[in-house]
Design a protein around this motif. Structure first.
Motif, PDB file in Angstrom:
ATOM      1  N   UNK A 276       0.835  -1.203   0.000  1.00 50.90           N
ATOM      2  CA  UNK A 276       0.000   0.000   0.000  1.00 50.90           C
ATOM      3  C   UNK A 276       0.865   1.247   0.000  1.00 50.90           C
ATOM      4  N   UNK A 277       0.289   2.301  -0.541  1.00 51.48           N
ATOM      5  CA  UNK A 277       0.977   3.585  -0.569  1.00 51.48           C
ATOM      6  C   UNK A 277      -0.014   4.674  -0.209  1.00 51.48           C
ATOM      7  N   UNK A 278       0.240   5.310   0.914  1.00 50.54           N
ATOM      8  CA  UNK A 278      -0.588   6.428   1.357  1.00 50.54           C
ATOM      9  C   UNK A 278      -0.017   7.716   0.777  1.00 50.54           C
ATOM     10  N   UNK A 279      -0.830   8.763   0.688  1.00 45.16           N
ATOM     11  CA  UNK A 279      -0.344  10.031   0.140  1.00 45.16           C
ATOM     12  C   UNK A 279       0.886  10.533   0.883  1.00 45.16           C
ATOM     13  N   UNK A 280       1.923  10.858   0.130  1.00 42.74           N
ATOM     14  CA  UNK A 280       3.133  11.404   0.726  1.00 42.74           C
ATOM     15  C   UNK A 280       4.035  10.383   1.400  1.00 42.74           C
ATOM     16  N   UNK A 281       3.690   9.111   1.277  1.00 35.99           N
ATOM     17  CA  UNK A 281       4.487   8.071   1.926  1.00 35.99           C
ATOM     18  C   UNK A 281       5.001   7.074   0.904  1.00 35.99           C
ATOM     19  N   UNK A 282       5.994   6.306   1.320  1.00 36.89           N
ATOM     20  CA  UNK A 282       6.537   5.272   0.446  1.00 36.89           C
ATOM     21  C   UNK A 282       5.620   4.054   0.447  1.00 36.89           C
ATOM     22  N   UNK A 283       5.723   3.290  -0.630  1.00 37.69           N
ATOM     23  CA  UNK A 283       4.970   2.043  -0.698  1.00 37.69           C
ATOM     24  C   UNK A 283       5.536   1.070   0.335  1.00 37.69           C
ATOM     25  N   UNK A 284       4.629   0.382   1.040  1.00 39.11           N
ATOM     26  CA  UNK A 284       5.061  -0.554   2.061  1.00 39.11           C
ATOM     27  C   UNK A 284       4.346  -1.895   1.893  1.00 39.11           C
ATOM     28  N   UNK A 285       5.032  -2.935   2.323  1.00 40.96           N
ATOM     29  CA  UNK A 285       4.422  -4.254   2.323  1.00 40.96           C
ATOM     30  C   UNK A 285       3.341  -4.317   3.393  1.00 40.96           C
ATOM     31  N   UNK A 286       2.194  -4.840   3.039  1.00 39.49           N
ATOM     32  CA  UNK A 286       1.124  -5.079   4.004  1.00 39.49           C
ATOM     33  C   UNK A 286       1.157  -6.542   4.430  1.00 39.49           C
ATOM     34  N   UNK A 287       1.132  -7.430   3.460  1.00 38.10           N
ATOM     35  CA  UNK A 287       1.155  -8.868   3.745  1.00 38.10           C
ATOM     36  C   UNK A 287       1.526  -9.610   2.483  1.00 38.10           C
ATOM     37  N   UNK A 288       2.170 -10.761   2.658  1.00 39.21           N
ATOM     38  CA  UNK A 288       2.405 -11.614   1.512  1.00 39.21           C
ATOM     39  C   UNK A 288       2.236 -13.074   1.898  1.00 39.21           C
ATOM     40  N   UNK A 289       2.147 -13.919   0.874  1.00 40.45           N
ATOM     41  CA  UNK A 289       1.878 -15.337   1.108  1.00 40.45           C
ATOM     42  C   UNK A 289       2.580 -16.140   0.024  1.00 40.45           C
ATOM     43  N   UNK A 290       3.272 -17.183   0.443  1.00 38.55           N
ATOM     44  CA  UNK A 290       3.957 -18.040  -0.518  1.00 38.55           C
ATOM     45  C   UNK A 290       2.959 -18.999  -1.160  1.00 38.55           C
TER      46      UNK A 290
END
Length: 115
Positions: free
Chosen positions: A38-52
């Motif tokens: 996810x990427x919020x306004x003015x912020x860097x994209x960040x991992x929320x969750x992942x799954x193998x």
């Protein structure tokens, strides 16, 4: 080519729930991990969750206990169930998929949480 199509974003009140979906199609015989960023306004994209592909999950601390990631390997689809949403969860959510050694991205879906 690999295509990722997200759906399920929208406007929700704080405390509410949304479910995001992302379906992968195209040349995906080597599909491995899938996830949500996810990427919020003015912020860097960040991992929320992942799954193998084997179902091992990983979450950012801020969503643990509220969000659940899952996938349907037969349908090449990953889901993100988001509960107890907060205003700070407001962002564009992007689906990501690793196919062989390459990472592919969806176009994003907007989630807006009103307080």
């Amino acid at each position: 080519q690999v295509q990722l199509v997200e759906s399920g974003g929208g406007l929700v009140q704080a405390g509410g729930s949304l479910r995001l979906s992302c379906k992968a199609s195209g040349f995906i015989s080597g599909l491995n991990a899938m996830g949500w960023y996810r990427q919020a306004p003015g912020k860097q994209r960040e991992l929320v969750a992942d799954i193998t592909s084997g179902g091992i999950t990983n979450y950012v601390d801020s969503v643990k206990g509220r969000f659940t990631i899952s996938r349907d390997n037969a349908e090449n689809t990953v889901y993100l169930q988001m509960n107890s949403l907060k205003a700070e969860d407001t962002a564009v959510y992007y689906c990501a998929a690793d196919v062989w050694s390459l990472r592919y991205w969806g176009k994003g879906t907007l989630v807006t949480v009103s307080s």
